[in-house]
Scaffold this motif. Structure first.
Motif, mmCIF file in Angstrom:
data_model
loop_
_atom_site.group_PDB
_atom_site.id
_atom_site.type_symbol
_atom_site.label_atom_id
_atom_site.label_comp_id
_atom_site.label_asym_id
_atom_site.label_seq_id
_atom_site.Cartn_x
_atom_site.Cartn_y
_atom_site.Cartn_z
ATOM 1 N N GLN A 38 42.903 41.744 35.804
ATOM 2 C CA GLN A 38 44.264 41.924 36.289
ATOM 3 C C GLN A 38 44.610 43.407 36.441
ATOM 4 O OE1 GLN A 38 46.222 39.519 37.490
ATOM 5 N NE2 GLN A 38 44.421 38.235 37.096
ATOM 6 N N ALA A 39 44.081 44.240 35.534
ATOM 7 C CA ALA A 39 44.341 45.679 35.622
ATOM 8 C C ALA A 39 43.700 46.274 36.873
ATOM 9 C CB ALA A 39 43.804 46.374 34.371
ATOM 10 N N ILE A 40 42.512 45.785 37.219
ATOM 11 C CA ILE A 40 41.831 46.253 38.433
ATOM 12 C C ILE A 40 42.671 45.936 39.666
ATOM 13 C CG2 ILE A 40 39.842 45.837 39.938
ATOM 14 C CD1 ILE A 40 38.192 45.384 37.352
ATOM 15 N N LYS A 41 43.128 44.706 39.753
ATOM 16 C CA LYS A 41 43.918 44.299 40.918
ATOM 17 C C LYS A 41 45.254 45.039 40.970
ATOM 18 C CE LYS A 41 41.909 39.669 41.256
ATOM 19 N NZ LYS A 41 42.176 38.217 41.227
ATOM 20 N N ALA A 42 45.872 45.224 39.807
ATOM 21 C CA ALA A 42 47.155 45.927 39.770
ATOM 22 C C ALA A 42 46.996 47.368 40.235
ATOM 23 C CB ALA A 42 47.729 45.880 38.358
ATOM 24 N N ASP A 48 36.983 38.918 42.056
ATOM 25 C CA ASP A 48 36.765 37.939 40.984
ATOM 26 C C ASP A 48 35.277 37.622 40.837
ATOM 27 O OD1 ASP A 48 39.501 37.827 40.719
ATOM 28 O OD2 ASP A 48 39.726 35.923 41.794
ATOM 29 N N PHE A 49 34.628 37.374 41.962
ATOM 30 C CA PHE A 49 33.223 36.971 41.963
ATOM 31 C C PHE A 49 32.333 38.070 41.385
ATOM 32 C CE2 PHE A 49 29.120 36.971 44.250
ATOM 33 C CZ PHE A 49 28.616 35.756 43.803
ATOM 34 N N ILE A 50 32.529 39.301 41.865
ATOM 35 C CA ILE A 50 31.675 40.405 41.428
ATOM 36 C C ILE A 50 31.907 40.730 39.956
ATOM 37 C CG2 ILE A 50 31.198 42.872 41.731
ATOM 38 C CD1 ILE A 50 31.865 42.438 44.727
#
Length: 214
Positions: A13-17, A36-38
């Motif tokens: 979630q931190a990566i996406k944020a 998500d996959f990687i």
């Protein structure tokens, strides 16, 4: 260290944020699914994650192999080799100074725009990692010519270096010999020498390119 599912979800979630809120990238659902996959692969496999391709006979290096590999002098060079290396890369990432460029090596936009950007900012290329892409460019009509024409536009000096992966060995008087089961070696060549050979008509094949490497 055992994988921690809670930390995995928190980091994801931190990566996406960071990408969507701080950098304001408009990630599509497909983009997010790819992240998500990687990231899940790293969670599931940890440091034994590696490039898997059956036609290479399973000889791909793992992430741990890459991070602990040493050069010919026995010195580790990865970004995890020392705290200083790690903090350098971390700082670059935090400042958004590592910029991915998606494009076609044989195309007319990506590489030429990078060359233009470098010239506009008074910079030169220090290293250009091509992996084994050049091998395929020579198998696809004039793609190799388009690539080297674009490379010719890069600002460079005598230290500007191509770094390439190849599964061909070569000798002074022998044609390249393919390694068994696809094992790769890393080769270097000065970019200016490659461009000079191309412009003079002395570079017309992948074999010529490999012979310019060491």
């Amino acid at each position: 260290v055992p994988a921690d599912p809670d930390m995995y979800r928190e980091n994801l979630q931190a990566i996406k944020a960071r990408l969507m809120k701080e950098h304001r990238f408009q990630l599509t659902p497909a983009d997010q699914e790819s992240i998500d996959f990687i990231y899940r692969i790293f969670f599931d496999t940890g440091s034994v994650f590696g490039y898997s391709a059956s036609f290479f006979g399973g000889y791909g290096a793992t992430y741990a192999d890459l991070m602990t590999a040493t050069d010919q002098q026995g010195q580790a060079r990865s970004y995890l080799a020392t705290e200083e290396n790690f903090q350098t890369v971390r700082d670059l990432e935090r400042k958004n100074l590592i910029i991915p460029v998606v494009g076609d090596f044989a195309g007319s936009k990506a590489l030429r725009n990078v060359a233009r950007y470098l010239k506009d900012h008074g910079a030169i290329v220090t290293a250009f990692y091509t992996s084994n892409v050049e091998q395929y460019l020579f198998q696809q009509g004039d793609d190799w010519r388009h690539f080297l024409t674009s490379v010719s536009a890069f600002p460079m000096d005598p230290l500007s270096t191509f770094i390439r992966s190849s599964h061909f060995a070569f000798g002074d008087a022998l044609p390249p010999r393919q390694f068994n089961r696809g094992r790769f070696i890393q080769l270097l060549s000065p970019m200016a020498e490659v461009v000079k050979a191309f412009n003079s008509g002395q570079l017309t094949s992948y074999e010529d390119l490999i012979r310019l490497s060491k």
